[in-house]
Design a protein around this motif. Structure first.
Motif, PDB file in Angstrom:
ATOM      1  N   ALA A   1      69.152  59.426  61.103  1.00  0.00           N
ATOM      2  CA  ALA A   1      70.005  58.248  60.995  1.00  0.00           C
ATOM      3  C   ALA A   1      69.767  57.594  59.642  1.00  0.00           C
ATOM      4  O   ALA A   1      68.691  57.715  59.063  1.00  0.00           O
ATOM      5  N   ARG A   2      70.794  56.886  59.159  1.00  0.00           N
ATOM      6  CA  ARG A   2      70.636  56.138  57.926  1.00  0.00           C
ATOM      7  C   ARG A   2      71.523  54.914  57.985  1.00  0.00           C
ATOM      8  O   ARG A   2      72.498  54.872  58.740  1.00  0.00           O
TER       9      ARG A   2
ATOM     10  N   VAL B   1      70.220  52.633  50.481  1.00  0.00           N
ATOM     11  CA  VAL B   1      70.262  53.295  51.782  1.00  0.00           C
ATOM     12  C   VAL B   1      68.831  53.504  52.268  1.00  0.00           C
ATOM     13  O   VAL B   1      67.950  53.873  51.486  1.00  0.00           O
ATOM     14  N   MET B   2      68.620  53.264  53.524  1.00  0.00           N
ATOM     15  CA  MET B   2      67.341  53.583  54.159  1.00  0.00           C
ATOM     16  C   MET B   2      67.635  54.435  55.386  1.00  0.00           C
ATOM     17  O   MET B   2      68.664  54.256  56.041  1.00  0.00           O
ATOM     18  N   GLY B   3      66.741  55.347  55.659  1.00  0.00           N
ATOM     19  CA  GLY B   3      67.022  56.209  56.798  1.00  0.00           C
ATOM     20  C   GLY B   3      65.846  57.047  57.224  1.00  0.00           C
ATOM     21  O   GLY B   3      64.728  56.901  56.705  1.00  0.00           O
ATOM     22  N   TRP B   4      66.112  57.904  58.168  1.00  0.00           N
ATOM     23  CA  TRP B   4      65.110  58.782  58.749  1.00  0.00           C
ATOM     24  C   TRP B   4      65.643  60.208  58.816  1.00  0.00           C
ATOM     25  O   TRP B   4      66.795  60.436  59.194  1.00  0.00           O
TER      26      TRP B   4
ATOM     27  N   TYR C   1      64.084  50.287  60.817  1.00  0.00           N
ATOM     28  CA  TYR C   1      63.566  50.606  62.140  1.00  0.00           C
ATOM     29  C   TYR C   1      64.421  51.701  62.777  1.00  0.00           C
ATOM     30  O   TYR C   1      65.640  51.728  62.598  1.00  0.00           O
ATOM     31  N   LEU C   2      63.775  52.535  63.536  1.00  0.00           N
ATOM     32  CA  LEU C   2      64.482  53.553  64.313  1.00  0.00           C
ATOM     33  C   LEU C   2      64.042  53.423  65.764  1.00  0.00           C
ATOM     34  O   LEU C   2      62.886  53.718  66.094  1.00  0.00           O
TER      35      LEU C   2
ATOM     36  N   ALA D   1      64.425  56.427  51.340  1.00  0.00           N
ATOM     37  CA  ALA D   1      65.101  55.280  50.744  1.00  0.00           C
ATOM     38  C   ALA D   1      65.770  55.717  49.449  1.00  0.00           C
ATOM     39  O   ALA D   1      65.205  56.504  48.688  1.00  0.00           O
ATOM     40  N   VAL D   2      66.966  55.223  49.251  1.00  0.00           N
ATOM     41  CA  VAL D   2      67.697  55.475  48.007  1.00  0.00           C
ATOM     42  C   VAL D   2      67.763  54.156  47.243  1.00  0.00           C
ATOM     43  O   VAL D   2      68.313  53.172  47.755  1.00  0.00           O
TER      44      VAL D   2
END
Length: 114
Positions: free
Chosen positions: A48-49, A32-35, A78-79, A96-97
């Motif tokens: 967001a992820r 998972v990637m996110g902000w 990207y966001l 990031a997970v």
């Protein structure tokens, strides 16, 4: 693993910014990637992820205005932030997970002000 975020800055209300985040080294698989973001005096919150199967989640306050995407080959997330509001002002952190571990970037400041 270090996460390197970029793209923050100052913008007027209604404007747009795009944040990017990339790990310091190549990673075979990032689950998972996110902000997340944290405004002064407030708790860190999800923005967001996106998972490795491209399932996305958004915080209620950004739905319909922000989009998240990832380039898995480049391990980049990207966001895209549109219709920015003053209340979007915060330090934005990449997350990031990888397996059972979570990693954070150093944060990039987004300021929305007229």
């Amino acid at each position: 693993v270090q996460l390197q975020a970029s793209g923050g800055g100052s913008v007027q209300p209604g404007g747009s910014l795009k944040l990017s985040c990339v790990p310091s080294r190549s990673i075979f698989s990032i689950n998972v990637m996110g902000w997340f973001r944290q405004a002064p005096g407030k708790q860190r919150e999800l923005v967001a992820r996106i998972t490795d199967t491209l399932i996305t989640n958004f915080g209620d306050s950004v739905k319909g205005r922000f989009t998240i995407s990832r380039n898995s080959a480049k391990n980049t997330v990207y966001l895209q932030m549109n219709s920015l509001k003053p209340e979007d002002t915060a330090v934005y952190y990449c997350n990031a997970v990888i397996g059972d571990s979570g990693f954070w970037g150093q944060g990039t400041l987004v300021t929305v002000s007229s």
